[in-house]
Design an enzyme around this catalytic site. Structure first.
Site, PDB file in Angstrom:
ATOM      1  N   LYS A  50     -88.272  44.482  66.885  1.00  0.00           N
ATOM      2  CA  LYS A  50     -88.849  45.773  66.513  1.00  0.00           C
ATOM      3  C   LYS A  50     -88.649  46.070  65.015  1.00  0.00           C
ATOM      4  O   LYS A  50     -87.851  45.409  64.345  1.00  0.00           O
ATOM      5  CB  LYS A  50     -88.196  46.864  67.373  1.00  0.00           C
ATOM      6  CG  LYS A  50     -88.434  46.684  68.884  1.00  0.00           C
ATOM      7  CD  LYS A  50     -87.773  47.807  69.681  1.00  0.00           C
ATOM      8  CE  LYS A  50     -87.944  47.621  71.185  1.00  0.00           C
ATOM      9  NZ  LYS A  50     -87.378  48.752  71.954  1.00  0.00           N
TER      10      LYS A  50
ATOM     11  N   ASN B 141     -83.198  50.031  69.359  1.00  0.00           N
ATOM     12  CA  ASN B 141     -82.406  49.008  70.045  1.00  0.00           C
ATOM     13  C   ASN B 141     -82.907  47.587  69.763  1.00  0.00           C
ATOM     14  O   ASN B 141     -82.633  46.660  70.509  1.00  0.00           O
ATOM     15  CB  ASN B 141     -82.330  49.304  71.544  1.00  0.00           C
ATOM     16  CG  ASN B 141     -83.693  49.345  72.200  1.00  0.00           C
ATOM     17  OD1 ASN B 141     -84.710  49.016  71.570  1.00  0.00           O
ATOM     18  ND2 ASN B 141     -83.736  49.722  73.471  1.00  0.00           N
TER      19      ASN B 141
ATOM     20  N   HIS C 111     -87.551  44.069  72.141  1.00  0.00           N
ATOM     21  CA  HIS C 111     -88.201  44.203  73.448  1.00  0.00           C
ATOM     22  C   HIS C 111     -88.154  42.854  74.148  1.00  0.00           C
ATOM     23  O   HIS C 111     -88.365  41.815  73.504  1.00  0.00           O
ATOM     24  CB  HIS C 111     -89.671  44.620  73.299  1.00  0.00           C
ATOM     25  CG  HIS C 111     -90.420  44.440  74.589  1.00  0.00           C
ATOM     26  ND1 HIS C 111     -90.360  45.364  75.605  1.00  0.00           N
ATOM     27  CD2 HIS C 111     -91.166  43.399  75.065  1.00  0.00           C
ATOM     28  CE1 HIS C 111     -91.065  44.914  76.637  1.00  0.00           C
ATOM     29  NE2 HIS C 111     -91.560  43.726  76.329  1.00  0.00           N
TER      30      HIS C 111
ATOM     31  N   GLU D 145     -97.566  40.200  79.359  1.00  0.00           N
ATOM     32  CA  GLU D 145     -97.202  40.555  77.980  1.00  0.00           C
ATOM     33  C   GLU D 145     -97.445  39.395  77.021  1.00  0.00           C
ATOM     34  O   GLU D 145     -97.857  39.604  75.876  1.00  0.00           O
ATOM     35  CB  GLU D 145     -95.740  41.020  77.927  1.00  0.00           C
ATOM     36  CG  GLU D 145     -95.557  42.366  78.620  1.00  0.00           C
ATOM     37  CD  GLU D 145     -94.114  42.860  78.658  1.00  0.00           C
ATOM     38  OE1 GLU D 145     -93.218  42.167  78.135  1.00  0.00           O
ATOM     39  OE2 GLU D 145     -93.894  43.948  79.213  1.00  0.00           O
TER      40      GLU D 145
ATOM     41  N   TYR E  60     -96.419  50.229  76.782  1.00  0.00           N
ATOM     42  CA  TYR E  60     -95.448  51.232  77.202  1.00  0.00           C
ATOM     43  C   TYR E  60     -96.075  52.265  78.146  1.00  0.00           C
ATOM     44  O   TYR E  60     -95.626  53.424  78.190  1.00  0.00           O
ATOM     45  CB  TYR E  60     -94.808  51.908  75.984  1.00  0.00           C
ATOM     46  CG  TYR E  60     -93.773  51.050  75.269  1.00  0.00           C
ATOM     47  CD1 TYR E  60     -92.828  50.309  75.992  1.00  0.00           C
ATOM     48  CD2 TYR E  60     -93.714  50.989  73.882  1.00  0.00           C
ATOM     49  CE1 TYR E  60     -91.880  49.525  75.346  1.00  0.00           C
ATOM     50  CE2 TYR E  60     -92.755  50.214  73.227  1.00  0.00           C
ATOM     51  CZ  TYR E  60     -91.844  49.486  73.973  1.00  0.00           C
ATOM     52  OH  TYR E  60     -90.889  48.719  73.339  1.00  0.00           O
TER      53      TYR E  60
END
Ligand code: UDP
Ligand code: MG
Length: 152
Positions: free
Chosen positions: A12, A115, A118, A129, A52
């Site tokens: 991210k 965080n 992913h 995905e 998401y």
């Protein structure tokens, strides 16, 4: 027979900003996960609405999407024995303060909204995905001289 799977990882924008891309990729490499795909790219609002979708009713949804788009991300397709569960184990729990020490999220981050990584959470989602973010010609099947030591 070993169950060889592929899974999708996104590093991210916080991983990019904090110069942690190399350290994070290195953890997956050291485990023996094979890099089947790797690229820097910009996420779109449309992609994130799908990716998401399970969080679309949450109050943080708009902020999450904005965060995920504020710089490019690194996408990876990782391949290995039971790779989906193994990668989730290495990444750690969603909340970095609840994640086990030794996981990426526990070791490098403190807050659920940043965080770092992913990772697909099931074999079905991993398949969807990988397709969502990688074209067929961006995924590679190849042999490594270490395969015999890692895959047995
Ligand atoms: N997230 C957040 N606040 C929350 C829950 C989730 O900002 O209270 C973000 C966080 O970045 C998380 C992502 O939304 O990684 C996706 O949530 P999910 O429940 O799918 O967790 P993950 O699969 O990433 O562990
Ligand atoms: Mg998730």
């Amino acid at each position: 027979m070993a169950d060889i799977q592929r899974t999708l990882v996104l590093l991210k924008p916080d991983a990019l900003q904090r110069d942690l891309l190399g350290d994070i990729i290195s953890r997956f490499e050291r485990k023996g996960l094979k890099i089947a795909g790797l690229k820097l790219f910009q996420l779109s609002d449309e992609q994130l609405n799908v990716h998401y979708a399970h969080l679309s009713e949450k109050g943080f949804f708009a902020d999450l999407k904005k965060f995920m788009m504020h710089t490019p991300v690194v996408g990876m397709v990782l391949e290995g024995i039971e790779a989906v569960a193994e990668v989730r184990k290495i990444v750690g729990s969603t909340n970095p303060r609840e994640a086990d020490a030794g996981t990426i999220r526990a070791d490098f981050s403190m807050n659920v909204s940043s965080n770092l990584v992913h990772a697909s959470d099931s074999v079905e989602n991993a398949e969807a995905e990988v397709k969502r973010f990688f074209a067929d010609d961006q995924i590679f099947a190849y042999q490594k001289i270490t395969d015999q030591y890692i895959f047995g």
